[in-house]
Design a protein around this motif. Structure first.
Motif, mmCIF file in Angstrom:
data_model
loop_
_atom_site.group_PDB
_atom_site.id
_atom_site.type_symbol
_atom_site.label_atom_id
_atom_site.label_comp_id
_atom_site.label_asym_id
_atom_site.label_seq_id
_atom_site.Cartn_x
_atom_site.Cartn_y
_atom_site.Cartn_z
ATOM 1 N N TYR A 104 0.859 -1.181 0.000
ATOM 2 C CA TYR A 104 0.000 0.000 0.000
ATOM 3 C C TYR A 104 0.895 1.231 0.000
ATOM 4 O O TYR A 104 1.855 1.311 0.767
ATOM 5 C CB TYR A 104 -0.887 0.050 1.248
ATOM 6 C CG TYR A 104 -1.662 -1.211 1.571
ATOM 7 C CD1 TYR A 104 -1.815 -2.248 0.656
ATOM 8 C CD2 TYR A 104 -2.263 -1.362 2.813
ATOM 9 C CE1 TYR A 104 -2.543 -3.386 0.966
ATOM 10 C CE2 TYR A 104 -2.988 -2.497 3.139
ATOM 11 C CZ TYR A 104 -3.113 -3.512 2.208
ATOM 12 O OH TYR A 104 -3.836 -4.645 2.518
ATOM 13 N N GLU A 105 0.580 2.218 -0.826
ATOM 14 C CA GLU A 105 1.461 3.368 -0.986
ATOM 15 C C GLU A 105 0.988 4.574 -0.183
ATOM 16 O O GLU A 105 -0.187 4.928 -0.190
ATOM 17 C CB GLU A 105 1.588 3.731 -2.462
ATOM 18 C CG GLU A 105 2.275 2.644 -3.285
ATOM 19 C CD GLU A 105 2.696 3.120 -4.657
ATOM 20 O OE1 GLU A 105 2.826 4.346 -4.845
ATOM 21 O OE2 GLU A 105 2.894 2.269 -5.538
ATOM 22 N N HIS A 106 1.954 5.214 0.504
ATOM 23 C CA HIS A 106 1.743 6.438 1.272
ATOM 24 C C HIS A 106 2.253 7.624 0.466
ATOM 25 O O HIS A 106 2.900 7.465 -0.573
ATOM 26 C CB HIS A 106 2.545 6.358 2.578
ATOM 27 C CG HIS A 106 1.707 6.202 3.805
ATOM 28 N ND1 HIS A 106 1.437 7.232 4.663
ATOM 29 C CD2 HIS A 106 1.101 5.126 4.337
ATOM 30 C CE1 HIS A 106 0.714 6.794 5.678
ATOM 31 N NE2 HIS A 106 0.493 5.502 5.495
ATOM 32 N N ASP A 107 2.020 8.829 1.012
ATOM 33 C CA ASP A 107 2.553 10.037 0.389
ATOM 34 C C ASP A 107 3.906 10.423 0.968
ATOM 35 O O ASP A 107 4.581 11.309 0.437
ATOM 36 C CB ASP A 107 1.578 11.210 0.585
ATOM 37 C CG ASP A 107 0.240 10.968 -0.078
ATOM 38 O OD1 ASP A 107 0.229 10.293 -1.126
ATOM 39 O OD2 ASP A 107 -0.779 11.439 0.443
ATOM 40 N N ASP A 108 4.298 9.790 2.074
ATOM 41 C CA ASP A 108 5.530 10.158 2.759
ATOM 42 C C ASP A 108 6.096 8.916 3.447
ATOM 43 O O ASP A 108 5.484 7.848 3.434
ATOM 44 C CB ASP A 108 5.242 11.259 3.790
ATOM 45 C CG ASP A 108 6.461 12.116 4.102
ATOM 46 O OD1 ASP A 108 7.603 11.663 3.828
ATOM 47 O OD2 ASP A 108 6.285 13.237 4.624
ATOM 48 N N TRP A 109 7.273 9.064 4.057
ATOM 49 C CA TRP A 109 7.838 7.965 4.822
ATOM 50 C C TRP A 109 6.834 7.469 5.852
ATOM 51 O O TRP A 109 6.063 8.250 6.408
ATOM 52 C CB TRP A 109 9.089 8.422 5.561
ATOM 53 C CG TRP A 109 10.256 8.770 4.686
ATOM 54 C CD1 TRP A 109 10.333 8.708 3.322
ATOM 55 C CD2 TRP A 109 11.527 9.253 5.144
ATOM 56 N NE1 TRP A 109 11.564 9.124 2.891
ATOM 57 C CE2 TRP A 109 12.327 9.459 3.989
ATOM 58 C CE3 TRP A 109 12.065 9.522 6.393
ATOM 59 C CZ2 TRP A 109 13.637 9.926 4.076
ATOM 60 C CZ3 TRP A 109 13.370 9.985 6.483
ATOM 61 C CH2 TRP A 109 14.145 10.185 5.339
ATOM 62 N N ILE A 110 6.897 6.178 6.146
ATOM 63 C CA ILE A 110 5.976 5.572 7.114
ATOM 64 C C ILE A 110 6.785 5.094 8.315
ATOM 65 O O ILE A 110 7.740 4.330 8.170
ATOM 66 C CB ILE A 110 5.193 4.399 6.502
ATOM 67 C CG1 ILE A 110 4.622 4.787 5.128
ATOM 68 C CG2 ILE A 110 4.068 3.978 7.432
ATOM 69 C CD1 ILE A 110 3.980 3.633 4.382
ATOM 70 N N SER A 111 6.392 5.550 9.488
ATOM 71 C CA SER A 111 7.176 5.294 10.694
ATOM 72 C C SER A 111 6.701 4.089 11.486
ATOM 73 O O SER A 111 7.497 3.447 12.180
ATOM 74 C CB SER A 111 7.117 6.519 11.610
ATOM 75 O OG SER A 111 5.758 6.793 11.950
ATOM 76 N N SER A 112 5.411 3.777 11.420
ATOM 77 C CA SER A 112 4.843 2.799 12.350
ATOM 78 C C SER A 112 3.679 2.067 11.710
ATOM 79 O O SER A 112 2.994 2.607 10.824
ATOM 80 C CB SER A 112 4.379 3.510 13.625
ATOM 81 O OG SER A 112 3.790 2.612 14.533
#
Length: 478
Positions: A104-112
């Motif tokens: 699944y794609e986010h718009d920014d880095w994913i932390s958790s």
């Protein structure tokens, strides 16, 4: 050592055993004479023949708690065991490589990342999460967290700052229950949210103030409505999600709003209507606290790991530190392995240190897990086995471990044994780019968070802005 020809013809007596009723031999054949040249595949064929399986089942074999990775003869020699001994050999189903399921794609880095399923700790006995209705939470550096369904669709997104959301990057997000979520942020706060499945909405209901710097991780204990937090302000926070039980928020930590006409400052009104403080702040660490968790067997006991090289044990009823274990390196992550009575601590030195937190333990490091090439920043225990662990690292990979797969730790600080990973999970984006492995240091692919759920699988997130799901195939776990 015996020659190759002698090894092929030499025999050893073995007694096969297992702890799993569904693969137990129907009749005990008693001790069997087998060639000392046998390896795992030959033993697996033998067990399948005895079980009379329609389709061969891959098995692993343990002798004295160690996986057999060589021939029996080589194992006997390496461990100083006489071939005259009757070996007790335990067979278990082999781990199946976790295959990529989806991203699944986010718009920014994913932390958790966290997962809600029928087996999640956040689900109580009276609640149900049906197959296909599982949910994934992912917290991003854009200050938002997202709720995903199993069809790769975002079904809810947290509020923007002017609507009660976080003002800086989210560092941790957890399910408290199917209807309640907790998140923490670099903005120094923890926030509690109500979630409605019917309307697919997230509503902020509580702002928790007390830390003076970024709140880097949170752990929840749903039954007691408690949250543990770790912060770069060197403290551990204990909180309640019940407004009626929480003390007032420290006024000096609540953001100020300035009255331009009167040039006065006053606390900013809460967008949620409620601002509260911690039940207690636990101090003693001398550097950043990277992780804090509840004991899996007693929610009044907590553990914390820090860059100051220590793991501390806390009595949460008295806010007292009752034990400190000092390691050789800064600690970046922490997870409890319940059935094994061990804590797994990820280090900046690229390995995982397994620590026995019990007061009776005679050594600090019971085992060292080696294989990563950068800091180990996230850990999660296998939900089905006391021996399994998954780690996420800045080297751009996750690794799956079985702490029974060990070798003697020659030259290890503090002695102990060395474990090696069973499988390596690369970032799927590498295949899309036609590359076989991550760059040195994991630049652009660093893993920041990992979760292991019985139903959904291993879910990892990171610098590639993706939530990646990997799951073993049709397998009955050991």
């Amino acid at each position: 050592m015996a020659s190759t020809e002698e090894t092929k013809t030499a025999q050893v007596r073995i007694q096969l055993t297992t702890r799993y009723p569904d693969i137990e031999l129907p009749d005990d054949p008693g001790p069997l004479l087998v060639s000392t040249g046998f390896r795992r595949y030959a033993l697996s064929t033998l067990v399948n023949n005895l079980l009379q399986t329609e389709r061969p089942v891959p098995f692993e074999f343990l002798i004295n708690g160690q996986f057999l990775r060589t021939s029996i003869d080589e194992f006997l020699t390496a461990n100083g065991i006489s071939a005259e001994t009757t070996l007790t050999v335990e067979y278990v189903r082999a781990l199946i490589p976790p295959l990529h399921v989806s991203s699944y794609e986010h718009d920014d880095w994913i932390s958790s990342v966290d997962v809600l399923s029928g087996s999640s700790p956040a689900v109580r006995e009276a609640e149900e999460v049906s197959s296909g209705q599982e949910r994934i939470l992912s917290g991003g550096y854009d200050g938002l967290f997202r709720m995903w369904n199993m069809s790769n669709e975002v079904i809810a997104t947290s509020n923007a700052p002017d609507e009660g959301g976080h003002t800086l990057a989210i560092k941790s997000v957890k399910f408290i229950s199917p209807q309640k979520i907790a998140s923490s942020s670099m903005d120094r706060t923890i926030r509690v949210w109500d979630y409605s499945e019917e309307s697919a909405t997230l509503t902020p209901t509580l702002e928790l103030y007390g830390h003076k710097s970024s709140v880097d991780s949170i752990a929840v204990h749903s039954q007691s409505s408690r949250i543990l937090s770790s912060s770069s302000d060197r403290s551990v926070g204990l909180w309640t999600t019940k407004k009626s039980e929480a003390p007032s928020a420290p006024e000096n930590l609540i953001p100020k709003a300035r009255n331009k006409r009167r040039k006065l400052s006053h606390p900013t009104p809460s967008k949620t209507g409620t601002q509260r403080g911690p039940l207690s702040l636990l101090t003693g660490h001398t550097d950043v606290v990277s992780s804090a968790i509840f004991s899996p067997t007693d929610h009044t006991v907590g553990y914390s790991a820090s860059w100051d090289h220590t793991i501390r044990t806390w009595d949460l009823t008295t806010s007292a530190c009752v034990d400190t274990r000092t390691t050789a390196h800064p600690l970046l992550s922490l997870a409890a392995m319940n059935g094994a009575n061990l804590l797994a601590a990820g280090t900046s030195a690229r390995h995982i240190t397994m620590i026995d937190p019990r007061a009776s333990a005679t050594t600090i490091a019971a085992m060292t897990l080696r294989g990563h090439t950068n800091g180990v920043v996230s850990l999660a225990a296998d939900p089905d086995s006391p021996y399994g662990l998954v780690s996420g690292s800045h080297d751009g990979t996750c690794r799956v471990w079985d702490i029974r797969s060990v070798r003697p730790g020659v030259g290890e600080v503090g002695g102990g044994q060395v474990g090696e990973s069973v499988y390596v999970i690369p970032r799927e984006i590498l295949k899309e780019k036609g590359k076989s492995k991550a760059p040195v240091g994991g630049e652009g692919l660093k893993v920041f968070g990992v979760c292991w759920d019985k139903h959904v699988g291993i879910v990892s997130v990171g610098e590639d802005k993706r939530v990646q799901v990997n799951k073993a195939g049709d397998i009955i776990r050991t």
